[in-house]
Design a protein around this motif. Structure first.
Motif, PDB file in Angstrom:
ATOM      1  N   SER A  69     -43.212 -10.886 -20.448  1.00 13.10           N
ATOM      2  CA  SER A  69     -43.340 -10.267 -21.634  1.00 13.10           C
ATOM      3  C   SER A  69     -41.972 -10.213 -22.406  1.00 13.10           C
ATOM      4  CB  SER A  69     -43.979  -8.817 -21.575  1.00 13.10           C
ATOM      5  OG  SER A  69     -42.980  -8.155 -20.750  1.00 13.10           O
ATOM      6  N   ASP A  70     -41.937  -9.716 -23.881  1.00 10.66           N
ATOM      7  CA  ASP A  70     -40.799  -9.932 -24.644  1.00 10.66           C
ATOM      8  C   ASP A  70     -40.460  -8.287 -24.711  1.00 10.66           C
ATOM      9  OD1 ASP A  70     -42.132 -12.135 -26.814  1.00 10.66           O
ATOM     10  OD2 ASP A  70     -40.828 -12.453 -25.155  1.00 10.66           O
ATOM     11  N   ASP A  71     -39.069  -7.907 -24.161  1.00 11.09           N
ATOM     12  CA  ASP A  71     -38.606  -6.644 -24.373  1.00 11.09           C
ATOM     13  C   ASP A  71     -37.040  -6.649 -24.388  1.00 11.09           C
ATOM     14  OD1 ASP A  71     -37.636  -6.601 -21.931  1.00 11.09           O
ATOM     15  OD2 ASP A  71     -39.125  -5.239 -21.212  1.00 11.09           O
ATOM     16  N   GLU A  72     -36.289  -5.691 -24.317  1.00 16.25           N
ATOM     17  CA  GLU A  72     -34.903  -5.531 -24.506  1.00 16.25           C
ATOM     18  C   GLU A  72     -34.130  -6.312 -23.564  1.00 16.25           C
ATOM     19  OE1 GLU A  72     -34.110  -1.278 -22.601  1.00 16.25           O
ATOM     20  OE2 GLU A  72     -35.191  -1.464 -24.417  1.00 16.25           O
ATOM     21  N   ALA A  73     -34.830  -6.628 -22.459  1.00 18.23           N
ATOM     22  CA  ALA A  73     -34.026  -7.349 -21.419  1.00 18.23           C
ATOM     23  C   ALA A  73     -34.553  -8.552 -20.960  1.00 18.23           C
ATOM     24  CB  ALA A  73     -34.021  -6.508 -20.082  1.00 18.23           C
ATOM     25  N   ALA A  74     -35.243  -9.248 -21.809  1.00 22.37           N
ATOM     26  CA  ALA A  74     -35.771 -10.649 -21.675  1.00 22.37           C
ATOM     27  C   ALA A  74     -34.786 -11.657 -21.369  1.00 22.37           C
ATOM     28  CB  ALA A  74     -36.403 -10.992 -22.820  1.00 22.37           C
ATOM     29  N   GLU A  75     -33.430 -11.505 -21.602  1.00 19.52           N
ATOM     30  CA  GLU A  75     -32.579 -12.663 -21.198  1.00 19.52           C
ATOM     31  C   GLU A  75     -32.033 -12.628 -19.758  1.00 19.52           C
ATOM     32  OE1 GLU A  75     -31.871 -10.103 -22.930  1.00 19.52           O
ATOM     33  OE2 GLU A  75     -30.149  -9.125 -22.333  1.00 19.52           O
ATOM     34  N   ASP A  76     -32.548 -11.504 -19.061  1.00 12.88           N
ATOM     35  CA  ASP A  76     -32.097 -11.300 -17.428  1.00 12.88           C
ATOM     36  C   ASP A  76     -33.397 -11.687 -16.723  1.00 12.88           C
ATOM     37  OD1 ASP A  76     -30.538  -8.688 -19.076  1.00 12.88           O
ATOM     38  OD2 ASP A  76     -29.392 -10.274 -17.831  1.00 12.88           O
ATOM     39  N   ARG A  77     -34.437 -11.994 -17.265  1.00  7.46           N
ATOM     40  CA  ARG A  77     -35.837 -12.613 -16.453  1.00  7.46           C
ATOM     41  C   ARG A  77     -35.442 -13.386 -15.550  1.00  7.46           C
ATOM     42  NH1 ARG A  77     -38.642 -13.019 -20.567  1.00  7.46           N
ATOM     43  NH2 ARG A  77     -38.569 -15.370 -20.647  1.00  7.46           N
ATOM     44  N   PRO A  78     -35.722 -13.235 -14.261  1.00  4.39           N
ATOM     45  CA  PRO A  78     -35.379 -14.067 -12.987  1.00  4.39           C
ATOM     46  C   PRO A  78     -36.478 -15.275 -13.128  1.00  4.39           C
ATOM     47  CG  PRO A  78     -36.734 -12.245 -12.280  1.00  4.39           C
ATOM     48  CD  PRO A  78     -36.631 -11.888 -13.706  1.00  4.39           C
ATOM     49  N   SER A  79     -35.690 -16.453 -12.561  1.00  4.41           N
ATOM     50  CA  SER A  79     -36.620 -17.616 -12.868  1.00  4.41           C
ATOM     51  C   SER A  79     -37.243 -17.978 -11.517  1.00  4.41           C
ATOM     52  CB  SER A  79     -35.857 -18.812 -13.566  1.00  4.41           C
ATOM     53  OG  SER A  79     -34.663 -18.932 -12.645  1.00  4.41           O
ATOM     54  N   GLU A  80     -36.634 -17.646 -10.428  1.00  7.24           N
ATOM     55  CA  GLU A  80     -37.409 -17.925  -9.163  1.00  7.24           C
ATOM     56  C   GLU A  80     -37.648 -16.749  -8.597  1.00  7.24           C
ATOM     57  OE1 GLU A  80     -33.762 -21.556  -8.986  1.00  7.24           O
ATOM     58  OE2 GLU A  80     -33.992 -19.956  -7.376  1.00  7.24           O
ATOM     59  N   ALA A  95     -42.047  -4.509 -14.531  1.00  9.96           N
ATOM     60  CA  ALA A  95     -41.956  -5.789 -13.977  1.00  9.96           C
ATOM     61  C   ALA A  95     -41.513  -5.787 -12.278  1.00  9.96           C
ATOM     62  CB  ALA A  95     -40.897  -6.612 -14.539  1.00  9.96           C
ATOM     63  N   SER A  96     -42.392  -6.755 -11.693  1.00  7.31           N
ATOM     64  CA  SER A  96     -42.382  -6.819 -10.287  1.00  7.31           C
ATOM     65  C   SER A  96     -40.986  -7.176  -9.938  1.00  7.31           C
ATOM     66  CB  SER A  96     -42.996  -7.803  -9.901  1.00  7.31           C
ATOM     67  OG  SER A  96     -44.484  -7.414  -9.910  1.00  7.31           O
ATOM     68  N   SER A  97     -40.265  -7.877 -10.545  1.00  7.08           N
ATOM     69  CA  SER A  97     -38.828  -8.455 -10.574  1.00  7.08           C
ATOM     70  C   SER A  97     -37.840  -7.390 -10.576  1.00  7.08           C
ATOM     71  CB  SER A  97     -38.293  -9.672 -11.650  1.00  7.08           C
ATOM     72  OG  SER A  97     -38.621  -8.981 -12.902  1.00  7.08           O
ATOM     73  N   SER A  98     -38.079  -6.473 -11.534  1.00  8.87           N
ATOM     74  CA  SER A  98     -37.297  -5.211 -11.730  1.00  8.87           C
ATOM     75  C   SER A  98     -37.247  -4.316 -10.417  1.00  8.87           C
ATOM     76  CB  SER A  98     -37.393  -4.477 -12.807  1.00  8.87           C
ATOM     77  OG  SER A  98     -36.681  -5.128 -13.845  1.00  8.87           O
ATOM     78  N   PHE A 148     -37.952 -13.139  -6.134  1.00  6.79           N
ATOM     79  CA  PHE A 148     -37.729 -11.705  -6.221  1.00  6.79           C
ATOM     80  C   PHE A 148     -36.722 -11.413  -5.188  1.00  6.79           C
ATOM     81  CE2 PHE A 148     -42.412 -10.877  -7.592  1.00  6.79           C
ATOM     82  CZ  PHE A 148     -42.062 -11.085  -8.869  1.00  6.79           C
ATOM     83  N   ALA A 149     -35.675 -10.451  -5.320  1.00 14.25           N
ATOM     84  CA  ALA A 149     -34.783 -10.090  -4.760  1.00 14.25           C
ATOM     85  C   ALA A 149     -35.303  -9.467  -3.412  1.00 14.25           C
ATOM     86  CB  ALA A 149     -33.860  -8.927  -5.374  1.00 14.25           C
ATOM     87  N   THR A 196     -40.992   3.312 -21.160  1.00 17.43           N
ATOM     88  CA  THR A 196     -41.458   2.166 -22.352  1.00 17.43           C
ATOM     89  C   THR A 196     -40.800   0.812 -21.623  1.00 17.43           C
ATOM     90  OG1 THR A 196     -39.609   2.357 -23.956  1.00 17.43           O
ATOM     91  CG2 THR A 196     -41.806   3.506 -24.268  1.00 17.43           C
ATOM     92  N   PHE A 197     -39.491   0.783 -21.047  1.00 22.38           N
ATOM     93  CA  PHE A 197     -38.874  -0.382 -20.575  1.00 22.38           C
ATOM     94  C   PHE A 197     -39.664  -0.957 -19.686  1.00 22.38           C
ATOM     95  CE2 PHE A 197     -36.600   3.087 -19.049  1.00 22.38           C
ATOM     96  CZ  PHE A 197     -36.654   2.756 -17.736  1.00 22.38           C
ATOM     97  N   LYS A 198     -39.628  -2.591 -19.693  1.00 24.42           N
ATOM     98  CA  LYS A 198     -40.389  -3.132 -18.706  1.00 24.42           C
ATOM     99  C   LYS A 198     -39.344  -3.603 -17.506  1.00 24.42           C
ATOM    100  CE  LYS A 198     -44.189  -3.002 -20.991  1.00 24.42           C
ATOM    101  NZ  LYS A 198     -43.804  -2.416 -22.257  1.00 24.42           N
ATOM    102  N   ARG A 199     -38.021  -3.928 -17.674  1.00 20.82           N
ATOM    103  CA  ARG A 199     -37.307  -4.135 -16.868  1.00 20.82           C
ATOM    104  C   ARG A 199     -35.977  -3.791 -17.109  1.00 20.82           C
ATOM    105  NH1 ARG A 199     -39.933  -8.781 -18.636  1.00 20.82           N
ATOM    106  NH2 ARG A 199     -38.522  -8.771 -20.503  1.00 20.82           N
ATOM    107  N   ILE A 200     -35.079  -3.864 -16.102  1.00 21.76           N
ATOM    108  CA  ILE A 200     -33.559  -3.333 -16.064  1.00 21.76           C
ATOM    109  C   ILE A 200     -32.788  -4.263 -15.970  1.00 21.76           C
ATOM    110  CG2 ILE A 200     -31.925  -1.719 -14.802  1.00 21.76           C
ATOM    111  CD1 ILE A 200     -34.119   0.035 -14.076  1.00 21.76           C
ATOM    112  N   SER A 201     -31.535  -4.588 -16.692  1.00 20.39           N
ATOM    113  CA  SER A 201     -30.852  -5.587 -16.780  1.00 20.39           C
ATOM    114  C   SER A 201     -30.156  -5.981 -15.478  1.00 20.39           C
ATOM    115  CB  SER A 201     -29.661  -5.397 -17.863  1.00 20.39           C
ATOM    116  OG  SER A 201     -28.566  -6.194 -17.684  1.00 20.39           O
ATOM    117  N   THR A 202     -29.922  -7.118 -15.315  1.00 20.76           N
ATOM    118  CA  THR A 202     -29.424  -7.547 -13.987  1.00 20.76           C
ATOM    119  C   THR A 202     -28.091  -7.244 -13.802  1.00 20.76           C
ATOM    120  OG1 THR A 202     -30.633  -9.488 -13.871  1.00 20.76           O
ATOM    121  CG2 THR A 202     -28.883  -9.731 -12.734  1.00 20.76           C
ATOM    122  N   SER A 203     -27.158  -6.989 -14.987  1.00 24.49           N
ATOM    123  CA  SER A 203     -25.678  -6.612 -14.838  1.00 24.49           C
ATOM    124  C   SER A 203     -25.696  -5.021 -14.424  1.00 24.49           C
ATOM    125  CB  SER A 203     -25.223  -6.785 -16.104  1.00 24.49           C
ATOM    126  OG  SER A 203     -25.874  -5.807 -17.142  1.00 24.49           O
TER     127      SER A 203
END
Length: 334
Positions: A128-139, A99-102, A141-142, A66-73
């Motif tokens: 989208s909004d989910d549990e790791a939204a604060e880690d969403r990259p702004s520029e 998410a592509s970024s993850s 992709f890795a 269900t999660f869309k992203r994995i935290s940057t940390s």
């Protein structure tokens, strides 16, 4: 301790997996992890903590989640602790969405990965909004750390993944197999209805062609259930040895084969269903296939795959096809 496969199907199993993996011998013995969270309760945080306890995992599969992203940390911890130093196979299924970024963040921490299969991976999930939204990259992709040998893309949900050049940036000397399935246009056939902001198959086709052009070892190409122009992709593979399609190749596709067809050794045709003449797929299409054979002097395997035995469904034509293939030293498989 023997190798342990870890299959996680519920929150309870995830909690138990975390508890057991904290035991050093057990955590190091885990060689594969599969997440099939049919309860939709396993968080990215819990899943990441399990991964951190299993440094020798070789295969990782997200089949339902269900999660869309994995935290940057956590990504940073994966890299710092070499969590994926043994990982060779990653599968991202389509009963969930990443998410592509993850995806690219994970790939940046997977230096030994060689096989990648992706399903539902999309750019729109980064908004989208989910549990790791604060880690969403702004520029951007890795950059992946891996050199892939096999890339398989299933776009069942019409996500229209586009980032092939970045995905393969370190795979120009290693990629051997590319499979693209169900990449097509669900939109209107009317030119007047085409939205300039909508990604069309030709855009994906351009992205794929540009990405594989530097891949000198690419020898196997599979295009299944897609609207892609196979001619262009074949032309981008000068060393093509195996071609897999879900239909008969066209004259233009045969003409596009490198070195006038002298490199192709295997032709696999899927969905070889019967026809109404009573002699099945071979009865209908053998004349066309036979006409192609002189243009494929290096061909050694012709495989026809369908529901049931293709040979049994073509009792009249199969013996003729087999005899002709034997004469040309081609193995006919059904």
């Amino acid at each position: 301790m023997a190798n342990i496969p870890l299959d996680i199907n519920s929150l309870l199993e995830a909690d138990e997996a975390l508890r057991q993996s904290r035991s050093l011998p057990i955590g190091r013995a885990v060689h594969s992890i599969t997440l099939s969270d049919n309860e939709h309760k396993v968080s990215s945080d819990l899943f990441a903590r399990i991964l951190l306890q299993c440094p020798n995992v070789r295969s990782l599969s997200l089949l339902e989640w269900t999660f869309k992203r994995i935290s940057t940390s956590y990504i940073q911890q994966f890299a710092a602790q070499s969590t994926f130093s043994c990982l060779t196979c990653l599968v991202i299924g389509n009963k969930g969405a990443l998410a592509s970024s993850s995806l690219f963040a994970l790939l940046s921490a997977m230096p030994t990965l060689s096989i990648l299969q992706i399903g539902y991976v999309g750019d729109h999930l980064d908004d989208s909004d989910d549990e790791a939204a604060e880690d969403r990259p702004s520029e951007s992709f890795a950059t992946p750390a891996c050199s892939l040998t096999r890339l398989i893309v299933f776009d069942d949900w019409d996500v229209k993944f586009m980032h092939y050049s970045l995905l393969l940036c370190n795979s120009h000397d290693t990629l051997e197999h590319l499979e693209l399935s169900y990449i097509f246009d669900w939109g209107s056939d009317s030119d007047n209805d085409v939205d300039a902001n909508v990604v069309r198959p030709v855009d994906i086709e351009n992205a794929v062609q540009q990405a594989i052009a530097p891949c000198s070892r690419l020898r196997s190409l599979a295009i299944i259930g897609s609207d892609l122009t196979v001619v262009r992709l074949i032309a981008a593979c000068p060393n093509l040895q195996r071609l897999t399609l879900d239909r008969l190749p066209s004259d233009k596709e045969i003409d596009a084969l490198p070195q006038n067809g002298r490199t192709l050794r295997e032709l696999f045709l899927l969905r070889c269903t019967g026809a109404g003449n009573g002699d099945g797929f071979i009865g209908v299409h053998w004349p066309t296939l036979k006409r192609f054979l002189p243009s494929l002097p290096a061909l050694r395997t012709l495989r026809l795959v369908g529901s049931g035995d293709v040979a049994e469904r073509s009792p009249l034509s199969y013996p003729l096809a087999r005899a002709e293939c034997e004469r040309r030293r081609i193995k006919l498989l059904t």
